[in-house]
Design a protein around this motif. Structure first.
Motif, PDB file in Angstrom:
ATOM      1  N   HIS A 158      26.470  50.777  60.895  1.00 15.65           N
ATOM      2  CA  HIS A 158      26.641  51.758  59.820  1.00 15.65           C
ATOM      3  C   HIS A 158      27.310  51.149  58.596  1.00 15.65           C
ATOM      4  CE1 HIS A 158      25.258  55.615  61.494  1.00 15.65           C
ATOM      5  NE2 HIS A 158      25.548  55.065  62.651  1.00 15.65           N
ATOM      6  N   THR A 218      27.488  49.583  67.183  1.00 13.88           N
ATOM      7  CA  THR A 218      27.827  50.829  66.499  1.00 13.88           C
ATOM      8  C   THR A 218      28.993  51.476  67.228  1.00 13.88           C
ATOM      9  OG1 THR A 218      26.965  52.945  65.676  1.00 13.88           O
ATOM     10  CG2 THR A 218      26.238  52.235  67.858  1.00 13.88           C
ATOM     11  N   HIS A 236      31.047  56.503  61.662  1.00 13.06           N
ATOM     12  CA  HIS A 236      29.849  56.192  60.890  1.00 13.06           C
ATOM     13  C   HIS A 236      30.115  56.165  59.397  1.00 13.06           C
ATOM     14  CE1 HIS A 236      27.269  57.908  64.429  1.00 13.06           C
ATOM     15  NE2 HIS A 236      27.851  56.756  64.701  1.00 13.06           N
TER      16      HIS A 236
END
Length: 729
Positions: free
Chosen positions: A371, A398, A402
Motif C-alpha cells: 500500500h 501488506t 493501508h
C-alpha cells in the motif's frame, strides 16, 4: 477464487504479455517490409504477385482481422500509429496487453479483497478497463470526495500501476503509449507520466547539482539515540533518528572477525519542498528513481570520500524511500565499485525495480509495503507479473495499515520488521552478519545540491559579528537567573531551514489597547473597529542557536509616530522589514530550544523581553497546520486545522516590538522562501485550561476558540534574525 487460482491468473497474464510483445514485433517487421516496398525483386519479376504480397502485409498491419491498426517502427510508421490512436483505432497487441492487465488486477484482488468489496473502487477499475473516461473521472472524484486524496491513493496503491497502464493504453493520447507498454511488460521504468505523457527525464533534469556533503554533528538527543552496534534494526533505527532532515550517516562497525566494515545510511525525501538546496527534496527523489545518477547519489559519494573509507574496504548501503534508489545508484556505478567492495544493499520502501548493481556479487534486499505508493514510482507495483530480479531477496507484503503516507514512514517499516516480519528480518540480519559488532566510528553529513554553500548563498551570505553575552541589551541570562560564561553569539542569527505560520485575528480594541499600554510603539492598526492580533509560530533548524521553535502573540501596531489617515495599513503591507514601521507588539513569546542549547537565554539577550520556556510542537503540511504549546499534561494553547485554498506569495519579514524593562526594542526577522496566503483558513486557536500567562492572555483577548481572518504559511524558509535595537527616544 483461491491463491492457486491467483497464481494461474498471474501466469496467464505473463503469457499474454509475451503474446502481445510477439504481435508488436510482428507489426514492426510487417511495417518495415511495407516501408521497403515489400520485395522489389518480386515486383520486378511478378508485379501481380508483388502487389498481392504488399496488400497482404497492409491488411496484416491495419485490418482488425489481422494485427489490428499496428504500424510500428520508423518515423512514418510511428506518426501513422499516433494518428490512428487519436482516431480511436486499436491494435490486437493492445487488446491482448489490456487483457493481461485486467487479469493482473483480478489476481491482486485475491490478496486484497478490499479492492473487490469496495463499490467505488470496483466502479473505477471497471470504467478504466472499459475505456469509459467520463465514468472513470466521476468514480475517481467520488473516491476522493468519500475518502480524501490520501486514502484514495492508499486504496488504489496495490493496482495503481495496472490502472494507470490501462488508461494509457486505451486513451487517445499517443504520448503515453510507450509508458503503458513499459509498465505492462516490465521492460523498463516508466519514461513518461502515464496520464499526460510528460517525459520523466525532462522533470528529472530540473534536479541539477554536483552534489556535496558537509560534516554536521547530531544534537545531543540524536547522538544518544543512534545505534552503537550493527544490525538491520539498528541501521533502520539510525535512519529514523536522522529523519528527513537532509542528512546521511556513515558508521564503521568492527565485525565478528575483527575486520572493520562501513555502513552508509540514506534517509528518504524532505517532502516540505519541491526544490530546495537539499538533494533529498521531491525533485531529488524523482531523479534518483528514474536516473542512474543524481545530486543525491553524488552527495553520498562526496560524504564517503570525506569520511575516508579505504579503497577495497567492504561497504553496506542502507536506504529508505529515495535513499534506497540513491544507494542502488551508487552500487550501479562501476567506478565506485572499483574503489570499494559493495557487499550489501538494503532498500526499504524504494522504487528500485530497474536498477542493478555493477558487481554481480552484491546482495540486494528490497522491502516494500503493497500500500506504499513510493515504490511504484518506476511503474512496477504489487500486481507486476514479471520477476525482474530472481536473484534479489524481495519482501513484498501488506499489513492492516493501508493509509499512505503512514505505511511509507521508516518508523512503520521498522515496526513491521520488528513485529510482523520476523522471518524476513532474521534472513536479512543473517546476511548482514559481517556487520554485526560494535560501532567504532560515526559521522553525520549534511547533503547539498552544490558544494558552494547553496544552503546559504546568496540570502544567508551576509557579514556577521560576535555578540558578547554582556552587551547593550544586558546579559543573556533572564531576571533572577545567574549569568554563566557563554560563548559569543554570531549575529545576525542565520537559520538555514525552517517553517512558519502566521495567523491574524480580530480582537476587542479596548482590551488590546489596555494590554498595549503606553509602549511608544504607535497606535493600534484597526480593521472595522477591531484590533488585529498576530499569532506567529515557527521552527528554525540548523541555526546559529541550534534548532529551536517559537510561538508569539503580538498586537499589530502602526509603529512609532502615527498611522496616518489609513491607520498604518499602507505601511503594514510593505513586504520588507527594513523601512517598515508597523509590526507586532509582543504580548507573549515562547522559545523552545533543543536540550543543551541556550536558545531561550540567547533570545532574551538578542531580542529582549522574557520569553517563556514551554514545549512547542510545530507541524506544517501542505493542507493543514498543527501547533501545540505546552506538554500533553498542561496544554497552554493550540493552533490547528486546515489551511484552505491559497495564493502563492513571497515570504514575509517579521517586525516585532518588545518591552524590555523601561525600553521598547525593535526586532526584525528577514525571511526568504515560498509562502502561501490563505484567505479563508480553517484554523482554530484554542487556549488550554492551564493557568499559564499565555493561556490567560488568549482568553482576555477573546481568542479562545477564534478563527483567523487571514493566514500565511511558509513550509520552507531561511531566516536572518537581527539583534533587537532600542527605539530612538
Amino acid at each position: 477464487m483461491t491463491a492457486e487460482e491467483g497464481a494461474l491468473l498471474r501466469a496467464a497474464a505473463r503469457e499474454l504479455v509475451e503474446v502481445a510483445v510477439t504481435i508488436q514485433e510482428a507489426a514492426v517487421h510487417a511495417t518495415e517490409a511495407l516501408a521497403d516496398g515489400a520485395s522489389p525483386a518480386l515486383l520486378a519479376r511478378a508485379p501481380a504477385a508483388g502487389v498481392r504480397a504488399e496488400q497482404a502485409l497492409t491488411r496484416a498491419v491495419i485490418d482488425p482481422r489481422g494485427l489490428g491498426y499496428s504500424p510500428a517502427g520508423g518515423r512514418l510508421a510511428t506518426l501513422a500509429a499516433r494518428l490512428g490512436t487519436l482516431a480511436g483505432a486499436e491494435s490486437l497487441a493492445v487488446r491482448v496487453l489490456a487483457s493481461s492487465l485486467r487479469l493482473r488486477i483480478a489476481a491482486v484482488a485475491l490478496d486484497h479483497p478490499e479492492l473487490s468489496a469496495d463499490p467505488i473502487l470496483t466502479r473505477l477499475i471497471e470504467a478504466a478497463a472499459a475505456d469509459r473516461d467520463i465514468e472513470a473521472v466521476r468514480a475517481m472524484r467520488a473516491l476522493v470526495r468519500d475518502r480524501g486524496v490520501v486514502r484514495a491513493l492508499s486504496a488504489l496503491a496495490p493496482i495503481l500501476g495496472e490502472v494507470l497502464a490501462l488508461r494509457a493504453l486505451l486513451d487517445e493520447n499517443p504520448l503515453n503509449d510507450a509508458t503503458a507498454w513499459l509498465i505492462a511488460t516490465g521492460k523498463g521504468y516508466a519514461t513518461a507520466d502515464p496520464l499526460l505523457g510528460l517525459s520523466n527525464r525532462v522533470v528529472a533534469a530540473l534536479d541539477r547539482g554536483a552534489g556535496a556533503a558537509r560534516r554536521a554533528e547530531p544534537s545531543a538527543g540524536e547522538a544518544a539515540l543512534l545505534g552503537t552496534r550493527g544490525s538491520l534494526l539498528d541501521f533502520l533505527g539510525n535512519i529514523g533518528v536522522l529523519s528527513n532532515t537532509g542528512r546521511a550517516l556513515i558508521q564503521s562497525v568492527e565485525g565478528p572477525d575483527g575486520v572493520v566494515r562501513h555502513v552508509v545510511h540514506a534517509p528518504g525525501i524532505r517532502a516540505r519542498s519541491v526544490d530546495d538546496d537539499s538533494p533529498q527534496d521531491i525533485l531529488g527523489a524523482f531523479s534518483s528513481s528514474v536516473l542512474n545518477s543524481s545530486p543525491y547519489t553524488r552527495a553520498l559519494a562526496g560524504a564517503i570520500g570525506d569520511y575516508g573509507i579505504p579503497e577495497g574496504a567492504e561497504v553496506a548501503l542502507i536506504g529508505h524511500s529515495a535513499g534506497g534508489a540513491a544507494v542502488l545508484n551508487l552500487a550501479h556505478d562501476p567506478a565506485f565499485c572499483a574503489r570499494h567492495t559493495v557487499t550489501h544493499v538494503v532498500a526499504v520502501g524504494s522504487p528500485i525495480d530497474f536498477k542493478t548493481p555493477a558487481d554481480p556479487r552484491t546482495w540486494v534486499a528490497s522491502v516494500t509495503n503493497q500500500h506504499d505508493i513510493i515504490p511504484t514510482l518506476d511503474g512496477q507495483g504489487a500486481g507486476a507479473c514479471a520477476d525482474l530480479h530472481p536473484d534479489w531477496y524481495v519482501v513484498d507484503y501488506t499489513d492492516p495499515t493501508h493509509l499512505f503516507p503512514v505505511c511509507h514512514s521508516i518508523e512503520h517499516y521498522l515496526g513491521n520488521l520488528t513485529n510482523d516480519l520476523p522471518e524476513a528480518r532474521d534472513h536479512i540480519d543473517a546476511r548482514l552478519a559481517p556487520y554485526r559488532g560494535p560501532v567504532v566510528r560515526a559521522q553525520t553529513y549534511l547533503l547539498l545540491d552544490e558544494a558552494t554553500g547553496a544552503g546559504e548563498f546568496p540570502f544567508l551570505s551576509v557579514p556577521t559579528y560576535p555578540l558578547s553575552p554582556v552587551g547593550p541589551l544586558g546579559p543573556l541570562g533572564l531576571p533572577g537567573e545567574p549569568v554563566e560564561p557563554v560563548e559569543p553569539v554570531e549575529a545576525p542569527v542565520r537559520s538555514r531551514d525552517g517553517g512558519a505560520v502566521t495567523a491574524w485575528f480580530a480582537a476587542d480594541a479596548a482590551i488590546a489597547a489596555r494590554l498595549a499600554g503606553e509602549s511608544g510603539a504607535g497606535p493600534l492598526v484597526l480593521a472595522a473597529g477591531r484590533a488585529l492580533v498576530a499569532v506567529h509560530a515557527a521552527v528554525h533548524r540548523r541555526s546559529g542557536l541550534g534548532d529551536f521553535r517559537e510561538f508569539q502573540v503580538g498586537i499589530v501596531v502602526a509603529g512609532p509616530g502615527h498611522g496616518g489617515f489609513l491607520g498604518g495599513w499602507p505601511d503594514l503591507l510593505r513586504p520588507g522589514a527594513a523601512l517598515r514601521r508597523s509590526g507586532d507588539l509582543s504580548a507573549a513569546h515562547v522559545i523552545d530550544a533543543e536540550p543543551g542549547v541556550a536558545g531561550r537565554a540567547a533570545a532574551a539577550g538578542l531580542w529582549g523581553g522574557e520569553p517563556y520556556d514551554v514545549p512547542v510542537d510545530f507541524r506544517l503540511g501542505r493542507g493543514a497546520a498543527h501547533v501545540a504549546v505546552g506538554g500533553p499534561g498542561e496544554r497552554v494553547a493550540t493552533l490547528r486545522g486546515t489551511l484552505g485554498p491559497h495564493l502563492p506569495v513571497p515570504d514575509r519579514d517579521l517586525v516585532s516590538y518588545v518591552r524590555d524593562g523601561e525600553r521598547v526594542l525593535r526586532r526584525c526577522v528577514r525571511a526568504h522562501g515560498r509562502a502561501r496566503l490563505h484567505p479563508a483558513p480553517g484554523l482554530r486557536l484554542t487556549a488550554g485550561p492551564s493557568a499559564h500567562p499565555l493561556a490567560r492572555l488568549l482568553r482576555d483577548l477573546g481568542l479562545d476558540g477564534a478563527r483567523p481572518l487571514l493566514c500565511l504559511s511558509s513550509p520552507t524558509r531561511r531566516t536572518l534574525h537581527d539583534p533587537a535595537v532600542p527605539l530612538p527616544y
